[in-house]
Write a protein that holds these residues in place. Structure first.
Motif, PDB file in Angstrom:
ATOM      1  N   THR A  46       0.838  -1.201   0.000  1.00  0.00           N
ATOM      2  CA  THR A  46       0.000   0.000   0.000  1.00  0.00           C
ATOM      3  C   THR A  46       0.873   1.252   0.000  1.00  0.00           C
ATOM      4  O   THR A  46       1.747   1.411   0.853  1.00  0.00           O
ATOM      5  CB  THR A  46      -0.916   0.037   1.237  1.00  0.00           C
ATOM      6  N   LEU A  47       0.633   2.118  -0.969  1.00  0.00           N
ATOM      7  CA  LEU A  47       1.341   3.389  -1.058  1.00  0.00           C
ATOM      8  C   LEU A  47       0.395   4.508  -0.634  1.00  0.00           C
ATOM      9  O   LEU A  47      -0.755   4.542  -1.060  1.00  0.00           O
ATOM     10  CB  LEU A  47       1.823   3.660  -2.481  1.00  0.00           C
ATOM     11  N   THR A  48       0.889   5.416   0.180  1.00  0.00           N
ATOM     12  CA  THR A  48       0.113   6.585   0.562  1.00  0.00           C
ATOM     13  C   THR A  48       0.693   7.787  -0.160  1.00  0.00           C
ATOM     14  O   THR A  48       1.845   8.167   0.062  1.00  0.00           O
ATOM     15  CB  THR A  48       0.158   6.824   2.083  1.00  0.00           C
ATOM     16  N   PHE A  49      -0.102   8.368  -1.046  1.00  0.00           N
ATOM     17  CA  PHE A  49       0.366   9.506  -1.825  1.00  0.00           C
ATOM     18  C   PHE A  49       0.073  10.797  -1.063  1.00  0.00           C
ATOM     19  O   PHE A  49      -1.005  10.966  -0.490  1.00  0.00           O
ATOM     20  CB  PHE A  49      -0.313   9.540  -3.197  1.00  0.00           C
ATOM     21  N   ASP A  50       1.057  11.696  -1.065  1.00  0.00           N
ATOM     22  CA  ASP A  50       0.908  12.950  -0.330  1.00  0.00           C
ATOM     23  C   ASP A  50       1.489  14.086  -1.180  1.00  0.00           C
ATOM     24  O   ASP A  50       2.674  14.062  -1.526  1.00  0.00           O
ATOM     25  CB  ASP A  50       1.633  12.867   1.010  1.00  0.00           C
TER      26      ASP A  50
END
Length: 202
Positions: free
Chosen positions: A81-85
């Protein structure tokens, strides 16, 4: 997890994206210009994947720009899971974004031959100031800090990582730091928020 003495250590791994098509073409690429990785950039990311293979990351944060997300997916795989910010995007070079570096050198030699002077480039380009980029990164760090020992991977950009490290270490002159190389790893250990730089652009 954090121990009974209340000592919490976060290991922060900051990775610059692999070589992009704009990098290869010597085009200044900031927040507005976004090109894919070259084949060399993909190979660089694969090598970084091998370097980090033994690390288990509790969280992975990524700049939403394509070159960073492509690099992250190579390093950690599609199932992570990648969290884009958006606070992790590259520095905004304003009207200089997307221009050939050679042309900018011809037009604005004083900014490119003097790193201290480059910090004032916003006056000509209309881009970000260093302090603006560092403010968004500080807000990111404020949200990132947790209450347990963790390893956190962040895939971002050269100027962003440079300004971020300068901020974390309290350096008043970010120009003393070189931008980390494509797909390089910068590691900072924060114990109860106190940073120690372990690797820079290695």
């Amino acid at each position: 997890m954090g121990n009974n003495l209340g000592v919490i250590t976060m290991e922060l791994y900051l990775v610059r994206h692999g070589q992009s098509k704009a990098n290869a073409a010597h085009i200044l690429q900031g927040a507005k210009v976004d090109t894919a990785l070259t084949s060399e950039g993909c190979q660089q990311a694969e090598l970084t994947k091998e370097r980090l293979l033994d690390q288990h990351f509790d969280r992975v944060y990524v700049s939403p720009l394509h070159r960073a997300s492509e690099t992250a997916k190579i390093i950690v795989g599609q199932s992570t899971t990648l969290t884009f910010d958006s606070r992790l995007v590259e520095f905004d070079y304003g009207s200089w974004d997307g221009q050939k570096i050679e042309d900018l050198l011809d037009q604005y030699p004083e900014y490119f031959h003097d790193p201290v002077y480059f910090s004032q480039s916003w006056k000509v380009s209309g881009g970000e100031r260093y302090q603006q980029a560092q403010t968004r990164l500080k807000h990111f760090m404020d949200d990132l800090n947790g209450d347990a020992d963790e390893k956190v991977l962040v895939v971002s950009h050269g100027m962003t990582i440079k300004l971020w490290v300068a901020q974390l270490l309290g350096l008043k002159h970010p120009e003393n730091l070189a931008e980390p190389a494509n797909a390089s790893v910068t590691k900072i250990s924060l114990t109860n928020g106190q940073p120690i730089l372990k690797i820079y652009g290695g």
